[in-house]
Every structure is written in structure tokens, then in C-alpha cells.
Design a protein around this motif. Structure first.
Motif, mmCIF file in Angstrom:
data_model
loop_
_atom_site.group_PDB
_atom_site.id
_atom_site.type_symbol
_atom_site.label_atom_id
_atom_site.label_comp_id
_atom_site.label_asym_id
_atom_site.label_seq_id
_atom_site.Cartn_x
_atom_site.Cartn_y
_atom_site.Cartn_z
ATOM 1 N N ILE A 17 4.902 53.531 58.237
ATOM 2 C CA ILE A 17 5.693 53.488 57.099
ATOM 3 C C ILE A 17 6.618 52.662 56.608
ATOM 4 N N PRO A 18 6.583 51.786 55.693
ATOM 5 C CA PRO A 18 7.668 50.635 55.397
ATOM 6 C C PRO A 18 9.027 51.117 55.747
ATOM 7 N N THR A 19 9.715 50.285 56.034
ATOM 8 C CA THR A 19 11.380 50.622 56.410
ATOM 9 C C THR A 19 12.186 49.998 55.290
ATOM 10 N N GLN A 20 11.348 49.373 54.230
ATOM 11 C CA GLN A 20 12.298 48.822 53.249
ATOM 12 C C GLN A 20 11.284 48.877 51.920
ATOM 13 N N TRP A 21 11.828 48.900 50.581
ATOM 14 C CA TRP A 21 11.395 48.760 49.401
ATOM 15 C C TRP A 21 11.073 47.548 48.987
ATOM 16 N N TYR A 22 10.304 46.797 48.190
ATOM 17 C CA TYR A 22 10.238 45.629 47.686
ATOM 18 C C TYR A 22 10.672 45.313 46.471
ATOM 19 N N ASN A 23 11.972 44.620 45.996
ATOM 20 C CA ASN A 23 12.623 44.487 44.866
ATOM 21 C C ASN A 23 12.006 42.913 44.155
ATOM 22 N N VAL A 24 10.947 43.200 43.276
ATOM 23 C CA VAL A 24 10.490 41.943 42.733
ATOM 24 C C VAL A 24 11.431 41.089 41.944
ATOM 25 N N THR A 25 12.383 41.661 41.459
ATOM 26 C CA THR A 25 13.485 41.029 40.442
ATOM 27 C C THR A 25 14.097 39.996 41.042
ATOM 28 N N ALA A 26 14.399 39.905 42.557
ATOM 29 C CA ALA A 26 15.010 39.228 43.176
ATOM 30 C C ALA A 26 14.205 37.789 43.118
ATOM 31 N N GLU A 27 12.785 37.906 43.294
ATOM 32 C CA GLU A 27 12.184 36.641 43.448
ATOM 33 C C GLU A 27 11.543 36.208 41.805
ATOM 34 N N MET A 28 11.670 36.925 40.721
ATOM 35 C CA MET A 28 11.202 36.485 39.652
ATOM 36 C C MET A 28 11.967 35.264 39.102
ATOM 37 N N LYS A 29 11.153 34.226 38.543
ATOM 38 C CA LYS A 29 12.043 32.922 38.233
ATOM 39 C C LYS A 29 12.714 33.559 36.846
ATOM 40 N N ASN A 30 12.053 34.182 36.046
ATOM 41 C CA ASN A 30 13.007 34.480 34.606
ATOM 42 C C ASN A 30 13.065 35.935 34.960
ATOM 43 N N LYS A 31 14.248 36.494 35.263
ATOM 44 C CA LYS A 31 14.410 37.735 35.317
ATOM 45 C C LYS A 31 14.527 38.627 34.014
ATOM 46 N N PRO A 32 14.061 39.973 34.106
ATOM 47 C CA PRO A 32 14.118 40.666 32.997
ATOM 48 C C PRO A 32 15.313 40.592 32.149
ATOM 49 N N GLN A 33 15.573 40.489 30.816
ATOM 50 C CA GLN A 33 16.885 40.403 30.096
ATOM 51 C C GLN A 33 17.620 41.679 30.438
ATOM 52 N N PRO A 34 19.049 41.739 30.202
ATOM 53 C CA PRO A 34 19.813 42.919 30.840
ATOM 54 C C PRO A 34 19.507 44.086 29.787
ATOM 55 N N MET A 35 19.979 45.357 30.323
ATOM 56 C CA MET A 35 20.044 46.631 29.075
ATOM 57 C C MET A 35 21.154 46.153 28.407
ATOM 58 N N ILE A 36 21.229 47.006 27.335
ATOM 59 C CA ILE A 36 22.526 46.611 26.685
ATOM 60 C C ILE A 36 23.013 48.012 26.137
ATOM 61 N N ASN A 37 24.484 48.084 26.230
ATOM 62 C CA ASN A 37 25.146 49.277 25.844
ATOM 63 C C ASN A 37 25.198 49.329 24.325
ATOM 64 N N PRO A 38 24.549 50.314 23.489
ATOM 65 C CA PRO A 38 24.294 50.245 22.182
ATOM 66 C C PRO A 38 25.511 50.236 21.374
ATOM 67 N N GLU A 61 19.210 50.018 40.211
ATOM 68 C CA GLU A 61 18.692 49.537 38.783
ATOM 69 C C GLU A 61 19.227 48.158 38.489
ATOM 70 N N MET A 62 20.217 47.748 38.811
ATOM 71 C CA MET A 62 20.889 46.507 38.441
ATOM 72 C C MET A 62 20.475 45.277 39.363
ATOM 73 N N ASN A 63 20.193 45.651 40.554
ATOM 74 C CA ASN A 63 20.120 44.626 41.768
ATOM 75 C C ASN A 63 18.889 43.703 41.485
ATOM 76 N N GLN A 64 19.240 42.356 41.181
ATOM 77 C CA GLN A 64 18.278 41.246 40.895
ATOM 78 C C GLN A 64 18.521 40.432 42.081
ATOM 79 N N THR A 65 19.268 40.494 43.192
ATOM 80 C CA THR A 65 19.264 39.512 44.318
ATOM 81 C C THR A 65 18.848 39.900 45.672
ATOM 82 N N ASP A 66 18.519 41.331 46.153
ATOM 83 C CA ASP A 66 17.995 41.883 47.257
ATOM 84 C C ASP A 66 16.587 41.870 47.023
ATOM 85 N N ALA A 67 15.812 41.137 47.685
ATOM 86 C CA ALA A 67 14.262 41.356 47.661
ATOM 87 C C ALA A 67 13.970 42.529 48.258
ATOM 88 N N TRP A 68 14.773 42.834 49.312
ATOM 89 C CA TRP A 68 14.191 44.056 50.322
ATOM 90 C C TRP A 68 15.474 45.260 50.427
#
Ligand SMILES: *Cc1c(COP(=O)(O)O)cnc(C)c1O
Length: 453
Positions: A17-38, A61-68
Motif C-alpha cells: 500500500i503506498p506510503t504517499q499520495w501523488y500531487n500532480v500540480t507540483a509537476e505541472m508546467k502550468n499550474k491551475p489558476q488559483p481559486m478566488i475569494n468572491p 488543497e493549495m499545495n503546488q510544490t510537494d509532489a509527494w
């Protein structure tokens, strides 16, 4: 003559069973745009989400730097109830289709709640518990998320209130029974217990409910109750993160089978199981090592990916959530009452939306009758009655397998069996009786909902 077929099932030991989840945003060249406070129109920070979600979940939710990201040991321990889930080569289905394609499916229906949803319900309940939350709220459409969270809440000692879309509450009474068996309080939505529910009922007394409305109600209750937080079972980045356990295991199992997928398919509601099966493989595409195709399969009656617009929109009908950059049909969109209740959501998660915009993934839509035809074929060959949601992935796997046959080419297809359909037999009854119909939305309807939102 009977032809005996070997089951080709790939089982990992618990230690895998994996010991870590994978956070793809850390490795995306163009990150998703941020959520906005309305209110402030400023990009959202993790702290802005603390009143609503557990703090650790807000940070994820906001982590765009740690891949694992480490899976807590307590959560990993609970995953052992049903994980690692099997990877199966669907040899009987292949034979029925007479295809040179190799079809594999990752069987998430083996979880005690019958779907992949428990993969995120367990960590969400866990983080809330260790941060001192006593009560959590949520919404549920077809009921799978509510059932998963009911068991997870009980496991970690939290009280849970579930707003269940009224049409599902009435059409799927057994999911309500399951939630109550695991100790949750279940309220049909729209209800008179919240401002959001009362407003909608006043305007439309016979409204059958939607996920958007139920989300509004669950958020409202969480915001008004001390030590009470809200949870969400799809769409958000932290949910997609937790679901990557599916693809991480599948990657090891495909290696056991000595194969690598040419095509990866998942059905698509808000994107969590599609993300879960896809992102761990997508990382090799991003690294330039593979050219796997990733296909999201959505219903023709709720086609946000194939016919929606990429824009900022609310995640709920009332507009309580932050603005999310997503493919959407508009947060006021009211989908037809198709049986794949878990796919009746107006928008898509921001990561998958960004990936689709850049054509790093693909999307197709499938009509209801084609999905049930594929579901019944799957049941009659592989033995598992799939959830109506999962039949969308199966239908697209069948399309790809038939294409391989036309082209006379071997192709390795992997799809995620997100859940079983044993609590959805009323839908199968309708299909088998010939009473099921296709629902498609017109361009005019889509344009109208987008303009209203
Ligand atoms: C909830 C659900 C879905 C859709 O949700 P995603 O977040 O898009 O995965 C699909 N299949 C099943 C069985 C579900 O319970």
C-alpha cells in the motif's frame, strides 16, 4: 464447448500500500489558476479555507510544490480493510468483443462501501478528528460519498450530517439505510433546515434537488455550528490527491502484468476517480517518457468537459464556495435525472480543467443507453454488476477495444471500476424492461444556464 479462462488478477500484499499520495500540480508546467475569494476578488490562501475545512486538508488543497505527501499511518492502517484493491485483466470481456486489445480494470468496488469514495473519506475524517472537530457535514448525490463518509466518521469517532439530493433519497433508499446503519443523520435536500434550502423550496416547491443545492445546505450548517467542518467527496484538489492511491497501486500491478497502458479511462463526475487512476501515469507523460492517452468519460446529459465553458464559477448552486477555475455548465445547471447520480455535477475540478485546456487529457461523452449496454455486457462477462457511473468508463473502454479491432492493433487499455451497482438495481430493472431513455441537453439550454450563472 466451454472454454476455461484463467483469471488474470494482480494482487499486491498489504506492505505495498503506498506510503504517499501523488500531487500532480507540483509537476505541472502550468499550474491551475488559483481559486478566488468572491468578496475580495483576491486569490484564495489556505487560511481562507480553515473555517470550512480541516487545516491540513486546506493546506493540501493549495499545495503546488510537494509532489509527494505522506499518508498518515492511522489512515494507511484503515486502508488495509480493502486495499490494495485488485487489478484484473478482463479476458472474458476481451473475448466477447473479439478484440486484440488487452483490457485491465482496477477494482475499487471491493471497498466496504462499494466505491472508491472511501479512499478520501478516511483521511478527511482522520484530519478533522486530530484537529479537534467533533461534527462534520456533507452532501451526497447518488449516496456513495455519504455512505463512505458515514463509515469513515464512525471509524474516527465523529458525528456526521448528510444532505442527500432528494431524488436520490427517494430513488435509492438503500443508500440512506447504509448511512443510517453506519450512524449518520441523513436529511433530504432541499430541506427547510437551512436558508439555502428554504429559498429554493419557496421558489420551486417540487424541486427534486441537485448536488449544488445540497452543498449549499451542508456548508451553511457547518459554518453555523461550533467545531463543525464541511467535507467534499469530489472536485477539490485534496480529494484528487487522496484518490491517487488507485493509480499508484495500478502502476505496480501493471508492472506485475508486464504491461503499460496506452489508454487510461475513468468516468467523470467532479473528477476524483479519473484523477486517481490517471495522475500517477500522467507523471510519466509529463516527464516525457510515455505517450499514454487519458480519457474522461462523462454523461451526454451533463457534458461539462465536452460542451461546457472554461471559466471561474461557484462549486454550489447558491454561491457559498470560492470561485473555482473550471469547465462548467454554470452553477445553476439542472441535469436530467439520469441514473448515474454521481456524474450529475455541473463542474470539474481545477486540476483536470487545466489539464484538459492544455490537451494533456481528453474527454468524451456517452449516452445513457450505451452505458447500460456496456454495463450489462461487463456483468455478463466479468461477473461484477458495475455502478451506473462506472459503466461510462466501461463504455469508453469498449469503444477503444473495438477501435483496436478495426485497426487490427494490440492496445493496452486500463479503466477504473469506480464502484459496484448492487444498490442501483432499480436502474438496471428499468434498462432491462426497455424503459430507459437517453437525455441530451441542447446548445440553447447550455447557453441559457451559462448566462444565468
Ligand atoms: C461519486 C462516484 C463517481 C463520480 O465522482 P468522481 O469524483 O468523478 O470520481 C463515479 N463512480 C462512483 C462509483 C462514484 O461513487
Amino acid at each position: 464447448m466451454m472454454i476455461m479462462e484463467k483469471t488474470k488478477k494482480f494482487i499486491l500484499p498489504e506492505t505495498e500500500i503506498p506510503t504517499q499520495w501523488y500531487n500532480v500540480t507540483a509537476e505541472m508546467k502550468n499550474k491551475p489558476q488559483p481559486m478566488i475569494n468572491p468578496q475580495t476578488k483576491e486569490p484564495l490562501k489556505a487560511e481562507d479555507l480553515y473555517p470550512l475545512f480541516a487545516e491540513e486538508l486546506s493546506r493540501q488543497e493549495m499545495n503546488q510544490t510537494d509532489a509527494w505527501i505522506d499518508i498518515p499511518e492511522e489512515v494507511r492502517e484503515k486502508y488495509k480493510i480493502y486495499r490494495p484493491s485488485p487489478l484484473v485483466r478482463a479476458t472474458a470481456l476481451e473475448r466477447a468483443l473479439d478484440t486484440p486489445a488487452h483490457i485491465y480494470f482496477k477494482n475499487e468496488s471491493v471497498s466496504p462501501v462499494g466505491s472508491h469514495k472511501l479512499n478520501s473519506a478516511l483521511p478527511q475524517a482522520y484530519y478533522n478528528k486530530i484537529e479537534g472537530t467533533t461534527n462534520i457535514t456533507t452532501e451526497t448525490g447518488a449516496g456513495q460519498w455519504g455512505t463512505a463518509l458515514s463509515f469513515a466518521a464512525k471509524t474516527f469517532g465523529l458525528e456526521l450530517a448528510v444532505y442527500m439530493v432528494k431524488i436520490s433519497y427517494e430513488q435509492k433508499p438503500y443508500r440512506r439505510s447504509l448511512m443510517q446503519t453506519w450512524g449518520a443523520q441523513v436529511i433530504p435536500s432541499p430541506s427547510m433546515s437551512t436558508k439555502a434550502g428554504r429559498k429554493i423550496l419557496t421558489e420551486h416547491p417540487n424541486y427534486q434537488g441537485s448536488l449544488g443545492t445540497a452543498i449549499s445546505e451542508a456548508i451553511e450548517l457547518a459554518m453555523q455550528t461550533p467545531k463543525c467542518k464541511y467535507t467534499l467527496g469530489s472536485v477539490l484538489n485534496h480529494v484528487a490527491l487522496h484518490q491517487t492511491i488507485i493509480g499508484l497501486e495500478a502502476e505496480k500491478q501493471m508492472a506485475m502484468a508486464d504491461e503499460y497502458p496506452d489508454v487510461v479511462i475513468g468516468c467523470f463526475g467532479g473528477g476524483s476517480n479519473f484523477s486517481g487512476i490517471s495522475f500517477p501515469f500522467l507523471r510519466h507523460n509529463i516527464a516525457g517518457k510515455t505517450t499514454t492517452r487519458f480519457i474522461a468519460a462523462e454523461p451526454a446529459s451533463c457534458p461539462k468537459l465536452t460542451r461546457g465553458e472554461f471559466r471561474y464559477d461557484f462549486g454550489d448552486e447558491t454561491g457559498y464556495t470560492p470561485l473555482i477555475p473550471m469547465y462548467t455548465l454554470g452553477h445553476k445547471f439542472a441535469p436530467a435525472n439520469i441514473h448515474a447520480g454521481g456524474l450529475r455535477y455541473h463542474g470539474a475540478g481545477s486540476i483536470v480543467s487545466q489539464l484538459l485546456k492544455e490537451k494533456l487529457i481528453e474527454a468524451v461523452s456517452v449516452k445513457q443507453l450505451e452505458t447500460f449496454e456496456a454495463g450489462v455486457l461487463f456483468a455478463r462477462t466479468e461477473g461484477i454488476v458495475p455502478a451506473p457511473e462506472s459503466t461510462h468508463a466501461i463504455a469508453v473502454a469498449v469503444r477503444e477495444a473495438l477501435k483496436a479491432k478495426e485497426e487490427g492493433k494490440k492496445k493496452v487499455i486500463l479503466f477504473n471500476l469506480s464502484g459496484h451497482g448492487l444498490v442501483d438495481m432499480a436502474a438496471y430493472d428499468q434498462y432491462l424492461a426497455g424503459d430507459l431513455t437517453n437525455h441530451e441537453v441542447s446548445d440553447e439550454e447550455i447557453a441559457r444556464f451559462l448566462a444565468e450563472s
